[in-house]
Design a protein around this motif. Structure first.
Motif, PDB file in Angstrom:
ATOM      1  N   GLN A  56       0.033  -7.102  -1.603  1.00 21.22           N
ATOM      2  CA  GLN A  56      -0.352  -6.934  -0.423  1.00 21.22           C
ATOM      3  C   GLN A  56       0.327  -6.317   0.588  1.00 21.22           C
ATOM      4  O   GLN A  56      -0.299  -5.528   1.156  1.00 21.22           O
ATOM      5  CB  GLN A  56      -0.824  -8.330   0.273  1.00 21.22           C
TER       6      GLN A  56
ATOM      7  N   LYS B 128       1.508 -11.535  -5.877  1.00 24.52           N
ATOM      8  CA  LYS B 128       0.319 -11.359  -4.978  1.00 24.52           C
ATOM      9  C   LYS B 128       0.610 -10.836  -3.532  1.00 24.52           C
ATOM     10  O   LYS B 128       0.111  -9.923  -3.012  1.00 24.52           O
ATOM     11  CB  LYS B 128      -0.651 -12.656  -4.788  1.00 24.52           C
ATOM     12  N   GLU B 129       1.583 -11.664  -3.033  1.00 21.73           N
ATOM     13  CA  GLU B 129       2.073 -11.350  -1.634  1.00 21.73           C
ATOM     14  C   GLU B 129       2.805  -9.985  -1.537  1.00 21.73           C
ATOM     15  O   GLU B 129       2.313  -8.917  -0.664  1.00 21.73           O
ATOM     16  CB  GLU B 129       3.146 -12.431  -1.032  1.00 21.73           C
TER      17      GLU B 129
ATOM     18  N   ARG C 161       0.534  -2.638  -0.042  1.00 23.18           N
ATOM     19  CA  ARG C 161      -0.709  -1.862   0.276  1.00 23.18           C
ATOM     20  C   ARG C 161      -1.122  -1.878   1.576  1.00 23.18           C
ATOM     21  O   ARG C 161      -2.125  -1.157   1.889  1.00 23.18           O
ATOM     22  CB  ARG C 161      -2.075  -2.912  -0.424  1.00 23.18           C
ATOM     23  N   ASN C 162      -0.402  -2.595   2.360  1.00 23.45           N
ATOM     24  CA  ASN C 162      -0.572  -2.511   3.677  1.00 23.45           C
ATOM     25  C   ASN C 162       0.214  -1.282   4.544  1.00 23.45           C
ATOM     26  O   ASN C 162       1.578  -1.593   4.797  1.00 23.45           O
ATOM     27  CB  ASN C 162      -0.324  -3.795   4.533  1.00 23.45           C
TER      28      ASN C 162
ATOM     29  N   TYR D 150      -9.587 -12.134  -1.204  1.00 23.63           N
ATOM     30  CA  TYR D 150      -8.566 -11.155  -0.763  1.00 23.63           C
ATOM     31  C   TYR D 150      -8.970  -9.917  -0.612  1.00 23.63           C
ATOM     32  O   TYR D 150      -9.248  -9.257  -1.640  1.00 23.63           O
ATOM     33  CB  TYR D 150      -7.343 -11.388  -1.238  1.00 23.63           C
TER      34      TYR D 150
ATOM     35  N   LYS E 180     -11.146  -2.469  -4.539  1.00 27.00           N
ATOM     36  CA  LYS E 180     -10.694  -3.522  -3.561  1.00 27.00           C
ATOM     37  C   LYS E 180     -12.071  -4.524  -3.193  1.00 27.00           C
ATOM     38  O   LYS E 180     -13.114  -3.868  -3.009  1.00 27.00           O
ATOM     39  CB  LYS E 180     -10.069  -3.065  -2.462  1.00 27.00           C
TER      40      LYS E 180
ATOM     41  N   ASP F 256      -7.956  -7.135   0.298  1.00 29.92           N
ATOM     42  CA  ASP F 256      -6.861  -6.100  -0.199  1.00 29.92           C
ATOM     43  C   ASP F 256      -6.593  -5.877  -1.651  1.00 29.92           C
ATOM     44  O   ASP F 256      -5.607  -5.119  -2.148  1.00 29.92           O
ATOM     45  CB  ASP F 256      -5.984  -5.748   0.798  1.00 29.92           C
ATOM     46  N   LEU F 257      -7.215  -6.956  -2.348  1.00 33.17           N
ATOM     47  CA  LEU F 257      -6.931  -7.132  -3.727  1.00 33.17           C
ATOM     48  C   LEU F 257      -8.018  -6.760  -4.320  1.00 33.17           C
ATOM     49  O   LEU F 257      -9.280  -6.940  -4.218  1.00 33.17           O
ATOM     50  CB  LEU F 257      -6.325  -8.399  -4.058  1.00 33.17           C
TER      51      LEU F 257
END
Lengths: 370, 301
Positions: free
Chosen positions: A14, A10-11, A17-18, B90, B131, B92-93
């Protein structure tokens, strides 16, 4: 264990995606490594000099030519009046005034001695000091030439000094600065981004949703630290083996394995600092301010730009309690000197201590606040 | 027995001891749809955070399903679902990633619990790869509910789930809660909207950290002591002022189209109408709403 795997998944998802984080780890290190070493060059050139020539002799003329051809000085004013030259200092147009007294040449011939006067504008201390030293060196060299000319065959007794520069023979400033700046970059990526990332979960409220699940705190923390540890190693590799090698031609003299060994330990300590900052802040803005404050101290008191030995005693203590200090030293030792493990054992022990203290402190504080 | 129990719970966030929650005792039976009704700042969220083991009470005991919130917090975390007031997934998920992530945290999968979330999840399934931050308010709420249900919890805590959601989605949401209740899940829900109180089986009215009344909505309404009238006339603002000045009127409050009033003495209706000097006044006796009861309890504390 599988929980940790999903947390990491998950980390990383993210992070990738940033766009900001990606820019931080890819572009920022490259750009900073290219720009900073050029700006942080301590070699002083273009020292403005005003010369008051009251002698107007051949010797004076030769001396002035010698100074001009050294490459360090820029003659801004050639005058016969000291007051004019001094007003140049006052108006900040010149850094150094050299006064050649009337009768220098005749004194030299008649009495075998002459004297010169140097006035330095010491507002910029480094420039004044270095400029004064350069000028003295040129004059000393010039002095020897004159003695040889005036008394051929009788040079008197003198001691010649030959200097050899070990580890950085050409005194290339970049060899010294680039490894240090790389340490700062790794510190920023690991320290800042960990703190901001954890605080973001607090600020957005996702940490509440996580806290009501049976997930263990250690898993959560590890899930946060491991990705940034990996990013830190990545940024270091990019800086060391791409930018430093291609642009500056720096190849570590010592063991790469040892370098990474120290980096691995160092990152654990810095991630601990990031975690610690996150436990003391509730918003990203707070974390930002706190990290900025810490980073400024870490960087300025690390011996990166200034020598620790010349700091006052209290500042030396702060430098000794600063993890960045040790990594900057280790980097320079391994990269430039090719030091072995036995030379940096003390650094390893101290960094292990930092890693332990910061992380334990952070974890205790983390448990207390949530 | 998956019931909820609070005994003399106190909590204050400030050093000066101003209480967010003051000596609260409550009991929610297993399988009930229980509503915590009160305005913003009444202490609803604090109670939720204590029950979901996020914060510790200053004093008193609380338990969920017989497990103490302090000692047995690990058991509780495994068996409750919590949906905080603020959307906290979240952003952004994607929808699916969020759902799968929370499933794995509970060591389960979406498939294993599909039966429970099916009705709700179906509505957001078309947006699986969107998202979470890009969903509409109602969609976000459904996703949050799915995530809270993904591990088949025995007790569900929903903190102001309908705040900031449109009227249609709100209605739909209460329908979903009824459905979940029928599956045997104990549900504790809070809301600042008094009109939603009647959709709960049992409610607690809470104000400034104090529980004022706990009962079924009907019973609370039945306990309203006075005869209540609705009154309407052109110039409503002025009418309210006149009513409040009149000695015949005990209470007068604005309720949208009508003002709700009670009389200080029975049978003063005619007297009041005369004293108002208005031609087209409409007045009728009405059944009190929860809001009337709330205001009554608030002013008689």
């Amino acid at each position: 264990m599988s929980t940790l795997k999903y947390l990491l998944q998950k980390e990383f998802r993210q992070i990738f995606r940033n766009p900001t984080i990606l820019r931080m780890i890819l572009i920022v290190p490259v750009v900073q490594l290219i720009i900073l070493p050029l700006a942080a060059d301590f070699e002083i050139k273009n020292i403005n000099i005003s010369i008051v020539d009251n002698d107007r002799s051949v010797v004076a003329h030769d001396l002035i030519e010698e100074i001009k051809s050294s490459g360090y000085f820029k003659l801004v004013n050639y005058t016969h009046d000291y007051q004019v030259a001094f007003s140049d200092i006052e108006s900040d147009e010149t850094d150094i005034v050299l006064e050649i007294p009337d009768g220098l040449e005749s004194d030299l011939i008649r009495e075998q001695k002459g004297s010169l006067f140097i006035a330095v504008n010491a507002i910029n201390g480094t420039k004044a000091y270095v400029g004064g030293a350069y000028l003295t060196r040129i004059i000393t060299g010039f002095n020897q030439d004159i003695r040889a000319e005036l008394n051929p065959g009788n040079n008197g007794a003198s001691i010649g000094v030959a200097v050899i520069n070990w580890f950085n023979p050409l005194l290339n400033y970049q060899f010294f600065m680039v490894p240090g700046i790389l340490v700062v970059l790794v510190t920023m990526v690991a320290g800042y981004m960990t703190a901001l990332n954890i605080v973001k979960e607090k600020e957005v409220g996702t940490i509440e949703q996580i806290n009501v699940t049976p997930i263990r705190k250690t898993h959560f923390i590890l899930g946060k630290l491991i990705p940034f540890w990996v990013l830190g190693v990545f940024v270091f590799t990019l800086g060391m083996f791409v930018v430093a090698r291609i642009i500056y031609g720096i190849v570590p003299l010592g063991s790469v394995f040892l370098l990474y060994g120290y980096l691995a330990l160092y990152l654990v300590a810095i991630l601990g600092v990031g975690l610690l900052i996150s436990t003391y802040s509730n918003t990203q803005q707070q974390a930002m301010s706190l990290s900025f404050f810490m980073m400024m101290i870490f960087i300025l008191m690390s011996g990166l730009f200034t020598s620790i030995e010349s700091m006052p005693r209290w500042a030396q203590w702060i430098a000794a309690l600063n993890p960045v200090t040790y990594f900057v030293q280790v980097m320079r030792m391994i990269v430039m000197k090719g030091s072995e493990f036995e030379h940096i054992t003390r650094h390893f022990v101290i960094m292990a201590g930092f890693a332990f203290v910061f992380n334990v402190w952070a974890i205790i504080n983390y448990k207390k606040t949530s | 027995m998956w019931d909820i129990f609070l005994q003399s719970i106190n909590k204050s966030y400030t050093e000066s001891g101003e209480k967010a929650v003051n000596d609260v005792s409550l009991h929610v039976e297993e399988g009930k749809l229980f509503g915590l009704i009160g305005p913003d700042g009444a202490g609803k969220t604090t109670l939720f955070r204590i029950l979901t083991t996020l914060i510790l009470a200053d004093s008193g005991t609380a338990s969920v399903g017989g497990y103490d919130v302090v000692k047995d917090y690990k058991v509780i975390r495994k068996s409750i679902g919590y949906m905080p007031g603020r959307f906290s997934l979240y952003q952004d998920l994607t929808v699916k990633e969020n759902l799968r992530f929370f499933a794995t945290l509970f060591n389960t999968t979406i498939q294993d619990n599909y039966g429970l979330i099916e009705d709700i999840y179906k509505q957001i399934e078309p947006f699986n790869d969107r998202k979470a931050g890009k969903l509409s308010g109602g969609m976000k709420q459904k996703l949050a509910l799915c995530c809270a249900l993904i591990h088949s919890p025995k007790v569900l805590f929903l903190d102001e789930p309908t705040t900031g959601v449109d009227a249609v989605s709100r209605k739909e949401f209460w329908g979903m809660l009824k459905n979940l209740k029928s599956k045997g899940i104990t549900i504790m829900v809070s809301t600042p909207y008094m009109d939603e109180a009647s959709l709960c089986e049992e409610i607690a009215l809470i104000q400034e950290g104090n529980i004022m009344s706990v009962n079924t909505p009907d019973e609370i309404i039945a306990q309203y002591p006075d005869m209540l009238y609705a009154i309407k006339s052109p110039g409503m603002n002025q009418l309210l002022q006149e009513l409040r000045k009149s000695e015949l009127v005990a209470t007068a409050n604005s309720f949208g189209e009508y003002h709700h009033i009670t009389f200080s003495k029975q049978g003063s209706m005619e007297l009041l109408l005369k004293s108002l000097h208005r031609s087209d006044v409409e007045m009728k006796p009405i059944r009190p709403t929860i809001e009337d009861c709330f205001i009554h309890l608030m002013t008689h504390e």
